[in-house]
Design a protein around this motif. Structure first.
Motif, PDB file in Angstrom:
ATOM      1  N   ASN A   1       0.793  -1.228   0.000  1.00 42.73           N
ATOM      2  CA  ASN A   1       0.000   0.000   0.000  1.00 42.73           C
ATOM      3  C   ASN A   1       0.824   1.277   0.000  1.00 42.73           C
ATOM      4  OD1 ASN A   1      -2.401  -1.422   0.054  1.00 42.73           O
ATOM      5  ND2 ASN A   1      -2.629  -1.325   2.273  1.00 42.73           N
ATOM      6  N   ILE A   2       1.976   1.243   0.631  1.00 39.91           N
ATOM      7  CA  ILE A   2       2.671   2.481   0.963  1.00 39.91           C
ATOM      8  C   ILE A   2       3.000   3.332  -0.261  1.00 39.91           C
ATOM      9  CG2 ILE A   2       4.960   1.372   0.973  1.00 39.91           C
ATOM     10  CD1 ILE A   2       5.623   3.250   3.385  1.00 39.91           C
ATOM     11  N   HIS A   3       3.297   2.709  -1.381  1.00 38.23           N
ATOM     12  CA  HIS A   3       3.651   3.475  -2.580  1.00 38.23           C
ATOM     13  C   HIS A   3       2.528   3.536  -3.616  1.00 38.23           C
ATOM     14  CE1 HIS A   3       7.773   3.886  -1.266  1.00 38.23           C
ATOM     15  NE2 HIS A   3       7.909   2.578  -1.165  1.00 38.23           N
ATOM     16  N   SER A   4       1.434   2.823  -3.372  1.00 36.04           N
ATOM     17  CA  SER A   4       0.426   2.704  -4.427  1.00 36.04           C
ATOM     18  C   SER A   4      -0.913   3.357  -4.095  1.00 36.04           C
ATOM     19  CB  SER A   4       0.179   1.224  -4.756  1.00 36.04           C
ATOM     20  OG  SER A   4      -0.357   0.540  -3.640  1.00 36.04           O
ATOM     21  N   LEU A   5      -1.151   3.686  -2.835  1.00 31.12           N
ATOM     22  CA  LEU A   5      -2.457   4.216  -2.468  1.00 31.12           C
ATOM     23  C   LEU A   5      -2.429   5.727  -2.295  1.00 31.12           C
ATOM     24  CD1 LEU A   5      -3.980   1.632   0.027  1.00 31.12           C
ATOM     25  CD2 LEU A   5      -4.173   1.762  -2.465  1.00 31.12           C
ATOM     26  N   LYS A   6      -3.333   6.373  -2.980  1.00 28.50           N
ATOM     27  CA  LYS A   6      -3.570   7.806  -2.840  1.00 28.50           C
ATOM     28  C   LYS A   6      -5.083   8.003  -2.868  1.00 28.50           C
ATOM     29  CE  LYS A   6       0.698   8.818  -5.417  1.00 28.50           C
ATOM     30  NZ  LYS A   6       1.518   9.168  -4.250  1.00 28.50           N
ATOM     31  N   GLY A   7      -5.528   9.230  -2.907  1.00 27.47           N
ATOM     32  CA  GLY A   7      -6.962   9.478  -3.000  1.00 27.47           C
ATOM     33  C   GLY A   7      -7.665   9.605  -1.669  1.00 27.47           C
ATOM     34  N   PHE A   8      -6.926   9.517  -0.579  1.00 31.26           N
ATOM     35  CA  PHE A   8      -7.547   9.598   0.746  1.00 31.26           C
ATOM     36  C   PHE A   8      -8.248  10.938   0.956  1.00 31.26           C
ATOM     37  CE2 PHE A   8      -4.021   6.556   1.282  1.00 31.26           C
ATOM     38  CZ  PHE A   8      -4.737   5.464   1.734  1.00 31.26           C
ATOM     39  N   ARG A   9      -7.668  12.008   0.430  1.00 30.05           N
ATOM     40  CA  ARG A   9      -8.260  13.334   0.633  1.00 30.05           C
ATOM     41  C   ARG A   9      -9.591  13.472  -0.088  1.00 30.05           C
ATOM     42  NH1 ARG A   9      -3.029  17.484   0.228  1.00 30.05           N
ATOM     43  NH2 ARG A   9      -1.938  16.649   2.062  1.00 30.05           N
ATOM     44  N   ILE A  10      -9.767  12.734  -1.178  1.00 31.36           N
ATOM     45  CA  ILE A  10     -11.054  12.755  -1.877  1.00 31.36           C
ATOM     46  C   ILE A  10     -12.146  12.196  -0.976  1.00 31.36           C
ATOM     47  CG2 ILE A  10     -12.337  11.859  -3.864  1.00 31.36           C
ATOM     48  CD1 ILE A  10      -9.646  11.722  -5.355  1.00 31.36           C
ATOM     49  N   ILE A  11     -11.845  11.080  -0.328  1.00 28.28           N
ATOM     50  CA  ILE A  11     -12.816  10.468   0.587  1.00 28.28           C
ATOM     51  C   ILE A  11     -13.041  11.374   1.794  1.00 28.28           C
ATOM     52  CG2 ILE A  11     -13.378   8.424   1.942  1.00 28.28           C
ATOM     53  CD1 ILE A  11     -13.249   8.029  -1.122  1.00 28.28           C
ATOM     54  N   ASP A  12     -11.987  12.011   2.293  1.00 25.00           N
ATOM     55  CA  ASP A  12     -12.133  12.959   3.404  1.00 25.00           C
ATOM     56  C   ASP A  12     -13.105  14.073   3.047  1.00 25.00           C
ATOM     57  OD1 ASP A  12     -10.275  11.572   4.937  1.00 25.00           O
ATOM     58  OD2 ASP A  12      -8.595  12.879   4.392  1.00 25.00           O
ATOM     59  N   LYS A  13     -12.973  14.600   1.851  1.00 27.54           N
ATOM     60  CA  LYS A  13     -13.818  15.724   1.421  1.00 27.54           C
ATOM     61  C   LYS A  13     -15.285  15.291   1.333  1.00 27.54           C
ATOM     62  CE  LYS A  13     -13.704  19.590  -1.860  1.00 27.54           C
ATOM     63  NZ  LYS A  13     -15.137  19.654  -2.171  1.00 27.54           N
ATOM     64  N   ILE A  14     -15.521  14.114   0.765  1.00 32.16           N
ATOM     65  CA  ILE A  14     -16.891  13.605   0.691  1.00 32.16           C
ATOM     66  C   ILE A  14     -17.459  13.415   2.092  1.00 32.16           C
ATOM     67  CG2 ILE A  14     -18.350  11.696  -0.081  1.00 32.16           C
ATOM     68  CD1 ILE A  14     -16.280  11.190  -2.311  1.00 32.16           C
ATOM     69  N   LYS A  15     -16.664  12.842   2.978  1.00 34.59           N
ATOM     70  CA  LYS A  15     -17.114  12.590   4.350  1.00 34.59           C
ATOM     71  C   LYS A  15     -17.450  13.900   5.059  1.00 34.59           C
ATOM     72  CE  LYS A  15     -17.827  10.310   8.178  1.00 34.59           C
ATOM     73  NZ  LYS A  15     -19.090   9.545   8.365  1.00 34.59           N
ATOM     74  N   ASN A  16     -16.615  14.906   4.904  1.00 37.33           N
ATOM     75  CA  ASN A  16     -16.865  16.190   5.560  1.00 37.33           C
ATOM     76  C   ASN A  16     -18.180  16.802   5.091  1.00 37.33           C
ATOM     77  OD1 ASN A  16     -14.479  16.015   6.998  1.00 37.33           O
ATOM     78  ND2 ASN A  16     -13.308  17.245   5.530  1.00 37.33           N
TER      79      ASN A  16
END
Length: 343
Positions: free
Chosen positions: A105-120
């Protein structure tokens, strides 16, 4: 002279068979829709959920089409570890070791901020109602749709896990250089069939791969899988080698897994496999491995029939999204922040 199909994986064939048998003996077929997942789960408690996720994903994909692939990958990596429970979204804390720093996961996963924005946004509209696991599942569907892929209805009602598994993230997820039988066994362990595996691999028609994931392929078996001299293939291989030299600090250089239509969800990925141009060993093995009798026919089917691919991809995404973490329905929660367990 015609070139013989073969397996790229380095393990002896006997060990591959043993590995498959061991996984099959321990298979847990839990990709079954639990009673609590329904299409109208939020109809009364948060009727805006689908429209909100759609709008936020439209903004994300419009700003960068690559965001579609990032969210789809997040969903895959979530469901293969503890089921689709949002565990991949958890940050490390003093008391919890998350999955984000696992080797897969460490080098391949991004996009967390997109989910954060939807959640907010949803927390403002429907506080404490919509789980992060459901948000990620809906977002993955919308991501595919926004870049030309198929639509499918998403059953909802998942709870967010209060745990994560660094260990499972290192062992359950398929790797770019893994042999076909080993990857099949990992899908079977999740209750997903060989057909599901080949269809879901089609998500590589969008997205990028790191040099470290395909270096061995382009300096190893690439030319052995291509049917004779092809100027376009030769030029593409030369471009790949310029992006990913054999040595040096280039591990994080990236290139599209489908160089023909990198931002369009279509069946071009399977045409590349027919030409021997799959970027990852794990993908090309579906067509070129001696063990790939079934997978080879499926690759040819989806290359010839985009409608069949879209239909199977939709069905397989629903099936994968229904992989459950039974514990989350007992001790799970709806996180207020997708990165942390509620206090």
């Amino acid at each position: 002279m015609a070139k013989m199909a073969f397996s790229f994986h380095s393990k002896p064939l006997v060990l591959q068979f043993m590995l498959l048998i061991l996984f099959l003996l321990g298979t847990r077929l839990h990709a079954v829709e639990p009673p609590s997942l329904t299409l109208d789960y939020y109809a009364s408690t948060c009727p805006v959920v689908l429209e909100t996720v759609k709008k936020e994903m439209e903004c994300a994909v419009l700003s960068d089409p690559r965001n579609a692939a990032l969210v789809v990958r997040l969903h895959f990596h979530d469901c293969f570890v503890q089921g689709c429970d949002g565990s991949v979204l958890l940050d490390d804390t003093i008391t919890l070791k998350g999955e984000k720093k696992a080797s897969n996961n460490i080098h391949s996963l991004k996009g967390f901020r997109i989910i954060d924005k939807i959640k907010n946004t949803l927390e403002s509209d429907c506080p404490g109602i919509v789980s992060c696991a459901d948000i990620l599942t809906i977002a993955a569907r919308d991501a595919v749709l926004l870049v030309g892929g198929p639509y499918w209805d998403v059953p909802l009602g998942r709870k967010d896990s209060v745990t994560a598994s660094f260990e499972q993230a290192n062992t359950n997820l398929p790797k770019a250089d893994e042999g076909l039988l080993s990857i099949i066994s990992k899908f079977l362990y999740q209750g997903l069939s060989v057909t599901d595996m080949v269809a879901l691999a089609g998500s590589h028609t969008i997205g990028m791969a790191r040099c470290a994931s395909f270096r061995a392929r382009i300096y190893g078996d690439w030319e052995a899988t291509t049917p004779g001299y092809d100027p376009i293939s030769e030029s593409h291989l030369s471009n790949l080698k310029s992006v990913c030299p054999p040595i040096g600090g280039s591990d994080n250089n990236i290139t599209a897994m489908d160089y023909v239509t990198p931002n369009l969800f279509d069946n071009s990925f399977y045409h590349l496999l027919l030409k021997g141009e799959g970027l990852l060993n794990s993908d090309q093995e579906m067509y070129s491995s001696v063990f790939g009798l079934e997978t080879k026919e499926l690759v040819k089917k989806y290359a010839a029939d985009p409608i069949a691919f879209f239909q199977q991809f939709s069905d397989s995404m629903v099936k994968m999204g229904n992989i459950t973490n039974p514990d989350s329905f007992v001790s799970g929660e709806v996180r207020r922040n997708c990165r942390f367990v509620n206090t």
